[in-house]
Design an enzyme around this catalytic site. Sequence first.
Site, PDB file in Angstrom:
ATOM      1  CG  ASP A  18      11.147   2.462  -0.433  1.00  0.00           C
ATOM      2  OD1 ASP A  18      10.147   3.118  -0.097  1.00  0.00           O
ATOM      3  OD2 ASP A  18      12.148   2.345   0.292  1.00  0.00           O
ATOM      4  N   GLY A  19       9.580   4.560  -2.503  1.00  0.00           N
ATOM      5  CA  GLY A  19       9.817   5.948  -2.891  1.00  0.00           C
ATOM      6  C   GLY A  19       8.611   6.674  -3.462  1.00  0.00           C
ATOM      7  CG  ASN A  20       4.992   4.657  -4.575  1.00  0.00           C
ATOM      8  OD1 ASN A  20       5.753   4.588  -5.532  1.00  0.00           O
ATOM      9  ND2 ASN A  20       4.152   3.687  -4.247  1.00  0.00           N
ATOM     10  CG  HIS A  41       0.873   5.211  -2.208  1.00  0.00           C
ATOM     11  ND1 HIS A  41       2.137   4.676  -2.086  1.00  0.00           N
ATOM     12  CD2 HIS A  41       0.576   5.742  -0.992  1.00  0.00           C
ATOM     13  CE1 HIS A  41       2.574   4.867  -0.850  1.00  0.00           C
ATOM     14  NE2 HIS A  41       1.648   5.525  -0.171  1.00  0.00           N
ATOM     15  CG  LEU A  57       4.845 -11.222 -15.613  1.00  0.00           C
ATOM     16  CD1 LEU A  57       6.361 -11.407 -15.579  1.00  0.00           C
ATOM     17  CD2 LEU A  57       4.505  -9.743 -15.428  1.00  0.00           C
ATOM     18  NE  ARG A  82      14.069  -0.560   0.108  1.00  0.00           N
ATOM     19  CZ  ARG A  82      13.603  -0.833   1.307  1.00  0.00           C
ATOM     20  NH1 ARG A  82      14.015  -1.911   1.928  1.00  0.00           N
ATOM     21  NH2 ARG A  82      12.744  -0.029   1.914  1.00  0.00           N
TER      22      ARG A  82
HETATM   23  C1  FPP Z   1       6.470   2.464  -0.888  1.00  0.00           C
HETATM   24  O1  FPP Z   1       6.577   3.841  -1.015  1.00  0.00           O
HETATM   25  C2  FPP Z   1       5.275   1.960  -1.560  1.00  0.00           C
HETATM   26  C3  FPP Z   1       4.187   1.396  -0.955  1.00  0.00           C
HETATM   27  C4  FPP Z   1       4.071   1.167   0.480  1.00  0.00           C
HETATM   28  C5  FPP Z   1       3.002   0.968  -1.721  1.00  0.00           C
HETATM   29  C6  FPP Z   1       3.329   0.449  -3.056  1.00  0.00           C
HETATM   30  C7  FPP Z   1       2.147   0.015  -3.805  1.00  0.00           C
HETATM   31  C8  FPP Z   1       1.981   0.201  -5.123  1.00  0.00           C
HETATM   32  C9  FPP Z   1       2.976   0.890  -5.941  1.00  0.00           C
HETATM   33  C10 FPP Z   1       0.830  -0.301  -5.865  1.00  0.00           C
HETATM   34  C11 FPP Z   1       0.315  -1.600  -5.410  1.00  0.00           C
HETATM   35  C12 FPP Z   1      -0.606  -2.165  -6.346  1.00  0.00           C
HETATM   36  C13 FPP Z   1      -1.499  -3.132  -6.059  1.00  0.00           C
HETATM   37  C14 FPP Z   1      -2.155  -3.856  -7.160  1.00  0.00           C
HETATM   38  C15 FPP Z   1      -1.868  -3.477  -4.689  1.00  0.00           C
HETATM   39  P1  FPP Z   1       6.658   4.704   0.304  1.00  0.00           P
HETATM   40  O2  FPP Z   1       5.291   5.157   0.644  1.00  0.00           O
HETATM   41  O3  FPP Z   1       7.338   3.900   1.362  1.00  0.00           O
HETATM   42  O4  FPP Z   1       7.549   5.885  -0.167  1.00  0.00           O
HETATM   43  P2  FPP Z   1       8.486   6.785   0.776  1.00  0.00           P
HETATM   44  O5  FPP Z   1       9.482   5.858   1.392  1.00  0.00           O
HETATM   45  O6  FPP Z   1       9.098   7.725  -0.209  1.00  0.00           O
HETATM   46  O7  FPP Z   1       7.579   7.468   1.759  1.00  0.00           O
END
Ligand code: FPP
Length: 243
Positions: free
Chosen positions: A21-23, A38, A132, A189
Site C-alpha cells: 500500500d502507498g504507491n 505503481h 521462492l 501492511r
Molecule cells: C496500492 O497503492 C497498490 C496497488 C493497488 C497496486 C500494487 C501493485 C503493484 C505494486 C505491482 C503488482 C505487480 C504485478 C506483477 C501485478 P495505492 O494505489 O492504494 O496507494 P495509495 O493508497 O497511496 O493511493
Amino acid sequence: MSLEKRVLSKYIPAHLAIILDGNGRWAKKHNLLRTLGHKKGAENLKNMALICNEIGVKVLSVYAFSTENWNRPASEVEYLMKLPREFEENYKGKFKENDIKVIFSGRRDRFSEENIDLLYRIEEKTKDRKGLILNVCFDYGSHTEIIEAVKQISVKYKNDDIKLDDIDTSLMEEHLYTKGLPPLDLLIRTSGELRISNYLLWQLAYSELYFTSKLWPEFNRKELLKALDNFQKRNRRYGGIKE
Ligand code: FPP
C-alpha cells in the site's frame, strides 16, 4: 550483532504476506503521476522477491489487485492491468536466474484474454522451480475466495462425494487458493493503514500482524529485517498458554 545477522540466525517466516500500500502517496510525495508510483511499486516487488528468496522465505504472497480495485478510475485500472506483462518482460531473467516460481491467486474471469493467457503461461513456465514461490494475488478478495470454496464443497456434498462431517478446517483449506502452501506466519501492511481490507481472512487466523508507516516503494531490505526482528520477538501461542 548486526540486525541482519540476528534476524538470519532465527526463524524466518515460511509464508510472508504483504499488503502493498502507498504507491499513490509515494508518487504524490515526489510530484509524479500515480501510475509511476505503481511502476516503482512493481520494481520494489521484484526487489523484495529476490531478498525473500535469498533469506529463505518459502512463500511471499502479495496483494497486487483486489476485487474492489476495479472501482478505481478506468485509466488507473488499465495501467494496473498492464503490470503483469511489464513485470514479466522486465524481470523474467532475474526470476529465472534465482529459480523463483510465480503463481496467481484470485478470479480469472474478469481479465482480458491476453492477461488470462499470460497468467497461465507464467505459472506453467515457472512451475518446476524450487526457490521462492511468489503468490501474486490479482483480482483477489477473501470473501470471494471463501464463497468459491463453500460452493465447491456444496457441490461435492450434493453429489454425495463427501458427508457433512467431512467438512472441516483441512477440507476448507484444500479449496482455498492457498491450497498446499505453508500456514501464513506474518502479514505486513505498509503505508500506515491499520486494516486488513479483505485479504487472506481465513489464512490470518493465527498469523502475526505488522504495520509500518513506510510507503510500499520505500519498504526496503532494512525495513523487512526490522519487521522480521519484531516478528521473531513475539510469543506465538496459537490459543495455548505461554511455555
Ligand atoms: C496500492 O497503492 C497498490 C496497488 C493497488 C497496486 C500494487 C501493485 C503493484 C505494486 C505491482 C503488482 C505487480 C504485478 C506483477 C501485478 P495505492 O494505489 O492504494 O496507494 P495509495 O493508497 O497511496 O493511493
